[in-house]
Design a protein around this motif. Structure first.
Motif, PDB file in Angstrom:
ATOM      1  N   ASN A  11     -11.367  27.365  13.658  1.00 37.24           N
ATOM      2  CA  ASN A  11     -10.938  28.632  14.814  1.00 37.24           C
ATOM      3  C   ASN A  11      -9.485  28.141  15.338  1.00 37.24           C
ATOM      4  OD1 ASN A  11     -13.236  30.321  14.780  1.00 37.24           O
ATOM      5  ND2 ASN A  11     -14.282  28.528  15.427  1.00 37.24           N
ATOM      6  N   ILE A  12      -8.609  27.848  14.535  1.00 31.76           N
ATOM      7  CA  ILE A  12      -7.218  27.319  14.998  1.00 31.76           C
ATOM      8  C   ILE A  12      -6.291  28.532  14.437  1.00 31.76           C
ATOM      9  CG2 ILE A  12      -5.372  25.689  14.430  1.00 31.76           C
ATOM     10  CD1 ILE A  12      -7.356  24.332  15.926  1.00 31.76           C
ATOM     11  N   GLU A  13      -5.425  28.693  15.576  1.00 35.26           N
ATOM     12  CA  GLU A  13      -4.121  29.701  15.336  1.00 35.26           C
ATOM     13  C   GLU A  13      -3.057  28.903  15.650  1.00 35.26           C
ATOM     14  OE1 GLU A  13      -2.606  33.791  17.425  1.00 35.26           O
ATOM     15  OE2 GLU A  13      -4.652  33.383  17.554  1.00 35.26           O
ATOM     16  N   ASP A  14      -2.395  28.580  14.683  1.00 33.63           N
ATOM     17  CA  ASP A  14      -1.129  28.001  14.727  1.00 33.63           C
ATOM     18  C   ASP A  14       0.212  28.823  14.644  1.00 33.63           C
ATOM     19  OD1 ASP A  14       0.591  25.952  14.495  1.00 33.63           O
ATOM     20  OD2 ASP A  14      -0.375  24.920  12.985  1.00 33.63           O
ATOM     21  N   ARG A  15       0.983  28.776  15.930  1.00 37.40           N
ATOM     22  CA  ARG A  15       2.035  29.645  15.989  1.00 37.40           C
ATOM     23  C   ARG A  15       3.379  28.810  16.132  1.00 37.40           C
ATOM     24  NH1 ARG A  15       0.097  33.462  21.186  1.00 37.40           N
ATOM     25  NH2 ARG A  15      -1.527  33.952  20.496  1.00 37.40           N
ATOM     26  N   ARG A  16       3.045  27.402  15.832  1.00 31.14           N
ATOM     27  CA  ARG A  16       4.241  26.542  16.074  1.00 31.14           C
ATOM     28  C   ARG A  16       5.440  26.667  15.027  1.00 31.14           C
ATOM     29  NH1 ARG A  16       1.431  21.063  15.372  1.00 31.14           N
ATOM     30  NH2 ARG A  16       0.484  22.414  13.569  1.00 31.14           N
ATOM     31  N   PHE A  75      -5.780  16.453  13.990  1.00 27.06           N
ATOM     32  CA  PHE A  75      -6.536  15.894  15.209  1.00 27.06           C
ATOM     33  C   PHE A  75      -7.152  16.925  15.960  1.00 27.06           C
ATOM     34  CE2 PHE A  75      -6.627  14.620  19.664  1.00 27.06           C
ATOM     35  CZ  PHE A  75      -7.270  13.576  19.527  1.00 27.06           C
ATOM     36  N   ALA A  76      -6.222  17.966  16.502  1.00 29.73           N
ATOM     37  CA  ALA A  76      -6.845  18.974  17.241  1.00 29.73           C
ATOM     38  C   ALA A  76      -7.895  19.838  16.582  1.00 29.73           C
ATOM     39  CB  ALA A  76      -5.936  20.049  17.500  1.00 29.73           C
ATOM     40  N   ALA A  77      -7.822  19.958  15.383  1.00 27.80           N
ATOM     41  CA  ALA A  77      -9.042  20.749  14.634  1.00 27.80           C
ATOM     42  C   ALA A  77      -9.935  20.011  14.485  1.00 27.80           C
ATOM     43  CB  ALA A  77      -8.508  21.220  13.065  1.00 27.80           C
ATOM     44  N   ARG A  78      -9.928  18.777  14.279  1.00 28.53           N
ATOM     45  CA  ARG A  78     -11.342  18.021  14.082  1.00 28.53           C
ATOM     46  C   ARG A  78     -11.918  17.757  15.494  1.00 28.53           C
ATOM     47  NH1 ARG A  78     -11.322  15.691   8.960  1.00 28.53           N
ATOM     48  NH2 ARG A  78      -9.318  15.707   8.114  1.00 28.53           N
ATOM     49  N   VAL A  79     -11.139  17.570  16.544  1.00 27.41           N
ATOM     50  CA  VAL A  79     -11.577  17.607  17.911  1.00 27.41           C
ATOM     51  C   VAL A  79     -12.495  18.974  18.292  1.00 27.41           C
ATOM     52  CG1 VAL A  79     -11.314  17.213  20.380  1.00 27.41           C
ATOM     53  CG2 VAL A  79     -10.203  15.884  18.722  1.00 27.41           C
ATOM     54  N   LEU A  80     -11.775  19.866  18.022  1.00 25.05           N
ATOM     55  CA  LEU A  80     -12.517  21.239  18.355  1.00 25.05           C
ATOM     56  C   LEU A  80     -13.802  21.380  17.697  1.00 25.05           C
ATOM     57  CD1 LEU A  80     -12.183  23.762  19.764  1.00 25.05           C
ATOM     58  CD2 LEU A  80     -10.794  24.840  17.642  1.00 25.05           C
ATOM     59  N   GLY A  81     -13.641  20.875  16.350  1.00 22.20           N
ATOM     60  CA  GLY A  81     -14.902  21.079  15.386  1.00 22.20           C
ATOM     61  C   GLY A  81     -16.002  20.345  16.194  1.00 22.20           C
ATOM     62  N   VAL A 158      -8.503  16.266  26.889  1.00 16.76           N
ATOM     63  CA  VAL A 158      -7.597  17.645  27.243  1.00 16.76           C
ATOM     64  C   VAL A 158      -8.026  18.690  26.425  1.00 16.76           C
ATOM     65  CG1 VAL A 158      -5.468  18.662  26.937  1.00 16.76           C
ATOM     66  CG2 VAL A 158      -5.492  16.182  27.544  1.00 16.76           C
ATOM     67  N   ILE A 159      -8.553  18.585  25.072  1.00 15.05           N
ATOM     68  CA  ILE A 159      -9.130  19.643  24.432  1.00 15.05           C
ATOM     69  C   ILE A 159     -10.473  19.974  24.938  1.00 15.05           C
ATOM     70  CG2 ILE A 159      -9.685  20.453  22.089  1.00 15.05           C
ATOM     71  CD1 ILE A 159      -7.613  18.545  20.880  1.00 15.05           C
ATOM     72  N   ALA A 160     -11.219  19.014  24.906  1.00 15.56           N
ATOM     73  CA  ALA A 160     -12.684  19.131  25.466  1.00 15.56           C
ATOM     74  C   ALA A 160     -12.736  19.938  26.743  1.00 15.56           C
ATOM     75  CB  ALA A 160     -13.670  17.810  25.765  1.00 15.56           C
ATOM     76  N   HIS A 161     -11.663  19.500  27.881  1.00 13.70           N
ATOM     77  CA  HIS A 161     -11.776  20.262  29.216  1.00 13.70           C
ATOM     78  C   HIS A 161     -11.308  21.766  29.171  1.00 13.70           C
ATOM     79  CE1 HIS A 161     -10.660  20.368  33.634  1.00 13.70           C
ATOM     80  NE2 HIS A 161      -9.938  21.259  33.190  1.00 13.70           N
ATOM     81  N   GLU A 162     -10.526  22.007  28.030  1.00 16.31           N
ATOM     82  CA  GLU A 162     -10.118  23.582  27.907  1.00 16.31           C
ATOM     83  C   GLU A 162     -11.341  24.057  27.411  1.00 16.31           C
ATOM     84  OE1 GLU A 162      -7.690  24.712  29.570  1.00 16.31           O
ATOM     85  OE2 GLU A 162      -6.870  22.661  29.784  1.00 16.31           O
ATOM     86  N   VAL A 163     -12.044  23.584  26.320  1.00 17.25           N
ATOM     87  CA  VAL A 163     -13.351  24.255  25.778  1.00 17.25           C
ATOM     88  C   VAL A 163     -14.298  24.239  26.904  1.00 17.25           C
ATOM     89  CG1 VAL A 163     -15.157  23.746  23.929  1.00 17.25           C
ATOM     90  CG2 VAL A 163     -12.758  23.421  23.515  1.00 17.25           C
ATOM     91  N   ALA A 164     -14.387  23.214  27.604  1.00 15.06           N
ATOM     92  CA  ALA A 164     -15.287  23.616  28.751  1.00 15.06           C
ATOM     93  C   ALA A 164     -15.080  24.554  29.835  1.00 15.06           C
ATOM     94  CB  ALA A 164     -15.210  22.401  29.601  1.00 15.06           C
TER      95      ALA A 164
END
Length: 280
Positions: A11-16, A75-81, A158-164
């Motif tokens: 569930n990653i959308e990479d616009r970079r 890293f972000a994709a694994r944390v999101l996982g 930071v990622i977990a906070h936004e998912v929260a």
């Protein structure tokens, strides 16, 4: 944080690679992130500054990502996982609901969302309209180098906070509070926002408790330090302002770290009810 064997979220959308909008480009990468984050966390409207330094509209040419950017995305994709695994277990067990995970949008510099452009009062943010969290991965460097919140678990927080915030949206709390804020005074609306943010910190702690097997020595301290470094009082002082409690939108350093610790120690969503709490 031990993420080597953790699955990457899809569930990653990479616009970079698009490079983001040219607006605000005059500040440069990290400089732009500093302005955005200070504005977001300290309650300062920096939109005029971004407009003044921009070089006009339009998109930059597609670009190749640097190795460190690729590592940040991994890293972000694994944390999101990990958040998907944790909340998919907690929702039926504690809330009698099914969890639908959000999409994480990775961008560079600036991007657009249904909640507005990632300028001015933004940094990492969650948009309930499209149920996506937005993150410029350069924020990790800002968090570490500028705010002193070092370590991979600080970035994971930071990622977990936004998912929260997505969790709050899933359970129906976010639209209720947003509606209440529309009818409130500015000070009252800020107070409601503080409760939302502290609850998200607590829910981040619940996530941390459930990934305990992935934690390394010092990880919990990294998250608590990050929570303290993005308290309204700390950031307003850092920006050269006298802390003004009526303008707070995220809570003090003490509150943010304490609510994260509450979630970690208790592991229950019900214990994160900041709206029913007598003490924030």
């Amino acid at each position: 944080m031990r993420l080597r064997n953790v699955r990457r979220s899809s569930n990653i959308e990479d616009r970079r690679r698009s490079g983001g909008s040219a607006r605000g480009a005059g500040l440069g990468g990290v400089g732009l992130l500093v302005v955005l984050a200070i504005g977001y966390f300290a309650g300062i409207d920096v939109t005029p500054l971004l407009q003044a330094t921009g070089s006009g509209g339009g998109q930059t040419q597609p670009r190749e990502l640097r190795p460190e950017e690729e590592r940040a995305a991994d890293f972000a994709a694994r944390v999101l996982g990990t958040t998907e695994v944790v909340w998919s277990d907690i929702f039926p067990a504690q809330l009698d609901m099914e969890y639908t995970p959000p999409v994480l949008v990775l961008f560079s510099g600036q991007t657009a969302s249904p909640c507005g452009g990632a300028t001015g009062a933004t940094g990492p943010f969650y948009c309930p309209t499209d149920e996506k969290a937005y993150l410029d991965t350069a924020f990790f460097a800002f968090l570490s180098r500028q705010l002193g919140a070092k370590g991979d678990f600080a970035a994971a927080y930071v990622i977990a906070h936004e998912v929260a915030h997505h969790v709050q949206n899933e359970i129906g709390l976010l639209p209720e509070v947003n509606a209440a804020r529309q009818q409130a005074t500015e000070a009252q609306a800020n107070g409601l926002t503080v409760r939302l943010e502290l609850m998200a910190d607590c829910l981040s702690g619940v996530w941390a408790r459930n990934v305990d097997g992935l934690l390394e020595p010092g990880d919990l301290d990294e998250a608590l330090n990050a929570a303290r470094r993005i308290g309204d009082d700390y950031l307003q002082s850092r920006a050269g302002r006298e802390p003004q409690p009526h303008t707070f939108t995220h809570g003090t350093s003490e509150q943010r770290s304490r609510w994260f610790a509450t979630g970690y120690e208790r592991g229950m969503v019900d214990d994160c009810d900041t709206f029913g709490a007598q003490r924030l």
